[in-house]
Design a protein around this motif. Structure first.
Motif, mmCIF file in Angstrom:
data_model
loop_
_atom_site.group_PDB
_atom_site.id
_atom_site.type_symbol
_atom_site.label_atom_id
_atom_site.label_comp_id
_atom_site.label_asym_id
_atom_site.label_seq_id
_atom_site.Cartn_x
_atom_site.Cartn_y
_atom_site.Cartn_z
ATOM 1 N N GLU A 169 0.823 -1.248 0.000
ATOM 2 C CA GLU A 169 -0.135 -0.027 -0.057
ATOM 3 C C GLU A 169 0.695 1.167 0.034
ATOM 4 N N VAL A 219 -4.093 0.003 6.876
ATOM 5 C CA VAL A 219 -5.246 -0.068 6.290
ATOM 6 C C VAL A 219 -5.520 -1.581 6.556
ATOM 7 N N LYS A 231 -11.071 -1.736 3.047
ATOM 8 C CA LYS A 231 -10.510 -2.185 1.608
ATOM 9 C C LYS A 231 -10.513 -3.569 1.211
#
Length: 524
Positions: free
Chosen positions: A50, A459, A485
């Motif tokens: 990410e 995340v 996500k």
């Protein structure tokens, strides 16, 4: 000590063969590797996907690696190589085959005498070298201090800035660091001033209290409470011997300009005396001395004796916003328990002086217990309604298991983070170097397994918990657990994983079984 590679781990990065795992953090995994040119063992930090796709991050990463290479390696883990353009980027450093200070204290107890002095001098020497190269560590803590052949080695210095300054997951109102060792000014996102080398000096003082006593100087029973003590209370230095205590007290000053530089700290340690307070020879607004090691553009001079009026109130408000405001999750490593089991009220507080009144224990309703679980105040089993099992995390297992609800392996606590939660395991903290949370692990086959992860907000570790309106077989309300996500947490008969479902309902729902209040920190 390395662990075996896991399914999905790469076999090599560049010219380095990967032979084991050394750990995993919020920014990436750390592997034990072997250089094909000569067979030298190295430690390789591979950046999480990410972060890897951000062009700005890659440029910042390259810049910070080049700067870190300038740090002399006599008391730090030498930065050997890096490839910011690799998919994913990675960093190669000297492999130090030795235990961390955190592990030593947990296994053998606090240091004293010559051993304590040696650690103090070793870390101060490393900071002098790091700051002299224009680098700031940003995350000095016992886990980043290693006992190597020949002396102390400090690791993980400097590179945090590449993540902190550029990532969309770490905005300007967020920070990278470990709460118990963070200087007061780190909790000030409002001012927008860059971090200075003085923050590392504060961390040195906190690390030395831990080394001498087994607890941190502002220890409390939550990350937010620890931050408030750092901002508003004097450190608890009970048990720190003189003359080290005088040095530590100076380094833990609330104002950055009141702390010694790394060079002044090292000189005082070698001389066996506390550093003298900086002389104030001009009004605070005019005094802007430049420290010898603060010559790089990244290191900003701090005025001596800067006025404090309104500062504490501003910092408290800023810290509260960063640590607790809805919708804002600070990228802070939530490990306040690195030696905090002996924490108590701060020195001079009324709680430490007044006799405790007798208290009648209130019997909580089921709704009150559930509310306490969601506030992070109580222990819980996380029950999978459809299979009558509970989430479990064994000491030696990587993947989350379906357990029978026995022992600490099945106990968790929720850490509220804005609109979501970290889900932290309550297995014996002495069994692991770092505390463990649930996290999402992406595998090459595109599956997203739920596994053990370091309790670092990212995340992959932030989960949402929403009530379904239904109840389990015991009449408890059920919830879905999901990653914004990666999708909903589910059990497929073999393992837990997350999956994006669109309009389809998740196959697994969860209820929270109360296991009593979290233990409060005991008085020291």
């Amino acid at each position: 000590m390395s662990m075996p590679l896991r399914p999905g781990d790469p076999a090599a990065l560049g010219r380095y063969e990967l032979v084991g795992r050394l750990g995993e953090g919020g920014m990436g995994a750390v592997y034990l590797g072997r250089d094909s040119d000569g067979g030298r063992l190295v430690a390789i930090k591979m950046v999480r996907p990410e972060f890897a796709h951000e062009t700005e991050f890659r440029g910042r990463f390259r810049s910070e690696v080049n700067r870190a290479k300038q740090v002399p390696s006599f008391s730090t883990a030498e930065v050997l190589d890096a490839d910011p353009d690799h998919e994913p980027p990675y960093l190669v450093v000297e492999y130090v085959d030795g235990p961390s200070l955190a592990m030593e204290i947990r296994e053998r107890g606090p240091l004293s005498g010559a051993a304590l002095q040696s650690v103090a001098v070793g870390i101060a020497t490393a900071l002098t070298a790091i700051h002299g190269a224009g680098v700031i560590h940003r995350d000095l803590k016992p886990g980043n201090v290693l006992f190597a052949r020949g002396g102390i080695k400090v690791i993980d210095f400097g590179i945090a800035r590449a993540f902190e300054a550029t990532s969309q997951h770490t905005r300007t109102d967020q920070m990278v660091g470990t709460v118990s060792y963070m200087a007061p000014e780190r909790f000030d996102p409002v001012d927008g001033r860059p971090v200075t080398a003085a923050a590392d000096i504060f961390a040195w003082g906190a690390v030395m209290v831990f080394a001498a006593t087994g607890r941190t100087p502002f220890a409390a029973d939550s990350a937010a409470a620890t931050a408030m003590r750092i901002l508003t209370q004097e450190p608890n230095l009970t048990g720190v011997p003189e003359p080290l205590r005088g040095l530590v007290e100076r380094t833990l000053a609330k104002e950055p300009g009141d702390r010694p530089t790394a060079r002044e700290l090292l000189d005082a340690l070698l001389a066996g005396e506390a550093p003298r307070p900086a002389a104030i020879t001009a009004p605070a607004a005019e005094a802007t001395p430049v420290r010898p090691e603060e010559t790089a553009a990244d290191v900003t001079p701090v005025p001596v004796g800067r006025a404090r009026r309104g500062r504490t109130t501003t910092l408290i408000a800023a810290a509260a916003a960063v640590l607790a405001a809805a919708g804002v999750g600070a990228a802070i490593r939530f490990l306040p328990n690195e030696g905090q089991e002996a924490a108590g009220p701060g020195p001079g507080s009324s709680a430490s002086l007044a006799p405790r009144p007798s208290v009648t224990t209130k019997v909580l309703t089921a709704a009150e217990k559930l509310d306490g679980i969601r506030r992070g105040q109580r222990k819980t089993l996380i029950h999978v309604a459809e299979i009558n099992k509970d989430l479990a995390l064994d000491d030696n297992d990587y993947e989350i298991q379906a357990g029978d609800g026995t022992g600490a392996r099945s106990e968790f606590t929720l850490i509220p983070m804005g609109t979501g939660f970290l889900i932290r395991s309550l297995q014996d903290p002495k069994a692991a170097e770092e505390e463990n949370c649930l996290g999402v692990q992406l595998d090459p086959d595109a599956s997203a397994d739920v596994v053990r992860a370091e309790c670092f907000l990212s995340v992959g570790t932030l989960f949402q918990i929403e009530q379904t309106g239904r109840k389990d077989d015991r009449g408890r309300p059920t919830f879905t657990i999901s990653s914004e996500k990666y999708g909903f947490l589910q059990w497929n008969g073999e393992k837990f994983y997350v999956e994006l479902l669109g309009d389809a309902p998740p196959a697994s729902t969860f209820s929270f079984v109360d296991r009593g209040p979290l233990p409060s920190a005991s008085p020291s």
